[in-house]
Design an enzyme around this catalytic site. Structure first.
Site, PDB file in Angstrom:
ATOM      1  N   LYS A 122       0.943  -1.028   0.217  1.00 26.29           N
ATOM      2  CA  LYS A 122      -0.232  -0.161  -0.425  1.00 26.29           C
ATOM      3  C   LYS A 122       0.745   0.839   0.036  1.00 26.29           C
ATOM      4  CE  LYS A 122      -3.378  -2.171   3.115  1.00 26.29           C
ATOM      5  NZ  LYS A 122      -4.621  -1.672   4.018  1.00 26.29           N
ATOM      6  N   GLY A 182      -7.769   2.780  -0.601  1.00 22.04           N
ATOM      7  CA  GLY A 182      -7.745   1.761  -1.508  1.00 22.04           C
ATOM      8  C   GLY A 182      -7.044   1.809  -3.222  1.00 22.04           C
ATOM      9  N   TYR A 227      -2.656  -9.860   3.572  1.00 24.46           N
ATOM     10  CA  TYR A 227      -3.108  -9.787   2.770  1.00 24.46           C
ATOM     11  C   TYR A 227      -4.654 -10.668   3.376  1.00 24.46           C
ATOM     12  CZ  TYR A 227      -6.653  -9.084  -0.137  1.00 24.46           C
ATOM     13  OH  TYR A 227      -8.650  -8.998  -1.615  1.00 24.46           O
ATOM     14  N   GLU A 242     -10.650   2.783  10.271  1.00 22.96           N
ATOM     15  CA  GLU A 242     -11.488   1.985   9.673  1.00 22.96           C
ATOM     16  C   GLU A 242     -10.590   0.645   9.949  1.00 22.96           C
ATOM     17  OE1 GLU A 242     -10.616   2.297   5.940  1.00 22.96           O
ATOM     18  OE2 GLU A 242     -11.271   4.119   4.844  1.00 22.96           O
ATOM     19  N   ARG A 273     -11.805  13.764   8.351  1.00 23.40           N
ATOM     20  CA  ARG A 273     -12.986  14.464   7.964  1.00 23.40           C
ATOM     21  C   ARG A 273     -13.775  13.767   7.640  1.00 23.40           C
ATOM     22  NH1 ARG A 273     -11.569  10.437   3.863  1.00 23.40           N
ATOM     23  NH2 ARG A 273     -13.452   8.981   3.104  1.00 23.40           N
TER      24      ARG A 273
HETATM   25  C1  MV4 Z   1      -6.237  -4.760   2.967  1.00 25.21           C
HETATM   26  C2  MV4 Z   1      -7.615  -5.753   2.518  1.00 25.21           C
HETATM   27  C3  MV4 Z   1      -7.276  -7.081   2.783  1.00 25.21           C
HETATM   28  N1  MV4 Z   1      -5.545  -6.706   3.750  1.00 25.21           N
HETATM   29  N2  MV4 Z   1      -5.653  -4.629   3.722  1.00 25.21           N
HETATM   30  C4  MV4 Z   1      -9.262  -1.595   0.342  1.00 25.21           C
HETATM   31  C5  MV4 Z   1      -9.719   0.236   0.954  1.00 25.21           C
HETATM   32  C6  MV4 Z   1      -8.861   0.395   2.006  1.00 25.21           C
HETATM   33  N3  MV4 Z   1      -9.083   2.197   2.640  1.00 25.21           N
HETATM   34  C7  MV4 Z   1      -7.884  -0.475   2.153  1.00 25.21           C
HETATM   35  N4  MV4 Z   1      -8.427  -1.219   1.942  1.00 25.21           N
HETATM   36  C8  MV4 Z   1      -8.436  -3.481   1.673  1.00 25.21           C
HETATM   37  N5  MV4 Z   1      -7.079  -3.585   2.970  1.00 25.21           N
HETATM   38  C9  MV4 Z   1      -5.251  -5.852   4.130  1.00 25.21           C
HETATM   39  N6  MV4 Z   1      -4.203  -5.991   4.713  1.00 25.21           N
HETATM   40  C10 MV4 Z   1      -8.332  -5.047   1.885  1.00 25.21           C
HETATM   41  C11 MV4 Z   1      -8.862  -4.374   1.494  1.00 25.21           C
HETATM   42  C12 MV4 Z   1      -9.992  -4.121   0.758  1.00 25.21           C
HETATM   43  C13 MV4 Z   1     -10.047  -4.453  -0.769  1.00 25.21           C
HETATM   44  C14 MV4 Z   1      -8.021  -4.602  -0.887  1.00 25.21           C
HETATM   45  C15 MV4 Z   1      -8.542  -5.224  -2.566  1.00 25.21           C
HETATM   46  C16 MV4 Z   1      -9.448  -5.226  -3.201  1.00 25.21           C
HETATM   47  C17 MV4 Z   1     -10.864  -4.729  -2.816  1.00 25.21           C
HETATM   48  C18 MV4 Z   1     -10.944  -4.820  -1.026  1.00 25.21           C
HETATM   49  C19 MV4 Z   1     -11.883  -4.175  -1.206  1.00 25.21           C
HETATM   50  C20 MV4 Z   1     -12.166  -3.342   0.340  1.00 25.21           C
HETATM   51  C21 MV4 Z   1     -11.276  -3.482   0.952  1.00 25.21           C
END
Ligand code: MV4
Length: 446
Positions: free
Chosen positions: A156, A163, A200, A273, A290
């Site tokens: 990330k 995202g 993940y 979150e 926010r």
């Molecule tokens: C993640 C995750 C799985 N594992 N982190 C999406 C929004 C952002 N704020 C963080 N997100 C995610 N973080 C870890 N360690 C899954 C999401 C996630 C997501 C990731 C890939 C594709 C679609 C998604 C939908 C919702 C959340």
């Protein structure tokens, strides 16, 4: 505070104008040339054009906004969401110019705006985070960390959030390329190439806790919003309470959010979150500094006006109630209506709204800047209305939402209303049996 400039547009500008009028503040709307004939321009107490349609030239243009504040004699600015809402630079420029920025301090925003720093803050506050890197990850540490944590992994952007700039990594052979691509994307999108690494989590729910903290250190949780129904990281439906959160987990998540808010000396309203697994494991992922799009869901179930709370906190007054006073009553659901064509990959569908009839009646709130004859412009996001239903139970809130969407008419452009109707009648949605992959898995949508 007497005169507040709104550096935003659309439904949130209207939401703020309404609050300011009710609570006795004079509203000044800063608008772009593209929004000249908008409802917020008409309903604000005063309005000033700050630049061309491009967000860069107007809603993101700090010098133009500061000039507008000074020309119109405002003493405060509300940034809404998006645009400059989470810009520590903007908050600092305001502070230095003696203007009240309605939001957290530049220092707090800086801390939580860097997601890898926010992770460390959470850890030091004793809040669980997903196993991963401490701070940002260098290419030298990458292989060792990956071995330690195990696949699948997610890279990330430290400066990202919501995202953007994320990459799932399944194996060692993808690791190097993913790192290079992600750090280049992060540099282009955020001007900062730093990445951090997490294990993940598959099939999580996306749960956020609304909190508020005042300058006296009073800190209150307004409980959760369930935000798992989304497509490509754009939330589509939010609800409160969540079917997946027990009273015990609600308390633990709330305490975690408040511990982080205390740790950074956060003053204002904000959201923490979390990812929540089917086994009720939870991990902090980020803070949103926010007011959020989905804030009305919390307002409906708690009876707390979150914009009023922002004004109280910005005026250095104490939060006028305590945690024991905050109760969840009933159930609220929000459908975000976008000017998009679901049959064409949710492609934006700007144009003239020939007829607009908002839904109404018991338990329905519709936050929208639309009117019949309004032209949806192509320069900004495609949110045109939020329909919020509120009822004593979840089932009745869903039925009420179906009734509201039956009433709602938007002619002349494509919208996501029919998509929402499909979600609301889906058996898995009805059961509350859904994760962040719902739209893809249960609706067969990419
Ligand atoms: C993640 C995750 C799985 N594992 N982190 C999406 C929004 C952002 N704020 C963080 N997100 C995610 N973080 C870890 N360690 C899954 C999401 C996630 C997501 C990731 C890939 C594709 C679609 C998604 C939908 C919702 C959340």
């Amino acid at each position: 505070m007497k005169r507040i400039l709104i550096s935003n547009r659309g439904e949130i500008a209207l939401r703020l104008i309404r609050a300011f009028r009710e609570f006795g503040y004079f509203s000044v709307l800063a608008y772009s040339e593209a929004d000249r004939s908008s409802l917020p321009v008409k309903l604000s107490d005063a309005a000033i054009c700050i630049g061309p349609p491009s967000a860069k030239g107007s809603y993101l243009n700090i010098p133009a906004i500061i000039s507008a504040i000074e020309i119109t004699g405002c003493d405060a600015v509300h940034p809404g969401y998006g645009f400059l809402a989470e810009s520590p630079q903007f908050a600092r420029v305001c502070k230095d110019a003696g203007i009240i920025f309605i939001g957290p301090s530049p220092e707090a925003m800086e801390k939580v705006g860097d997601k890898s720093v926010a992770r460390s803050v959470a850890m030091s506050a004793g809040v669980p985070v997903v196993p991963g890197s401490t701070g940002f990850v260098s290419k030298e540490d990458l292989l060792r960390l990956a071995k330690e944590i195990g696949f699948p992994l997610i890279l990330k952007a430290s400066a990202g959030g919501g995202g953007k700039g994320m990459r799932i990594v399944q194996s060692f052979k993808e690791l190097d390329d993913s790192f290079d691509t992600a750090s280049n994307e992060a540099l282009t999108a955020f001007g900062n190439s730093n990445l951090y690494l997490e294990k993940y989590v598959s099939e999580p729910r996306h749960i956020e806790i609304q909190f508020a903290r005042d300058k006296f250190g009073n800190c209150i949780s307004l409980f959760e919003r369930e935000c798992s129904i989304q497509r490509k990281h754009q939330k589509l439906i939010e609800e409160s309470p969540s079917c997946a959160i027990s009273p015990k987990l609600r308390k633990v998540l709330s305490d975690s959010a408040l511990a982080i808010a205390n740790q950074v000396g956060y003053v204002g309203v904000g959201t923490a979150e979390f990812l929540v697994t089917p086994e009720e494991m939870f991990y902090f992922i980020e803070i949103n500094a926010r007011i959020q799009v989905e804030h009305p869901v919390t307002e409906m179930v708690t009876g707390v006006d979150l914009v009023e709370l922002q004004l109280i906190i910005a005026e250095d007054r104490p939060i006028p109630f305590s945690q024991e006073d905050v109760k969840i009553t009933g159930h609220a659901i929000e459908c975000r209506i976008n000017a998009e064509d679901p049959r064409n990959n949710f492609c934006p569908s700007p144009g003239r709204v020939d007829q607009y009839i908002p839904p109404g009646g018991p338990g329905i709130r519709c936050d929208s800047h639309l009117y019949s004859g309004f032209k949806v412009v192509p320069y900004y996001d495609s949110l045109i209305a939020k329909v919020i239903s509120y009822a004593p139970t979840r089932e009745r809130a869903i039925n009420r939402m179906e009734r509201a969407l039956y009433e709602m008419t938007i002619e002349g452009i494509s919208t996501t209303i029919d998509f929402h109707r499909e979600v609301l009648k889906n058996a898995f949605f009805r059961k509350g049996d859904y994760y962040t992959n719902f739209v893809q898995r249960r609706m067969g949508i990419k």
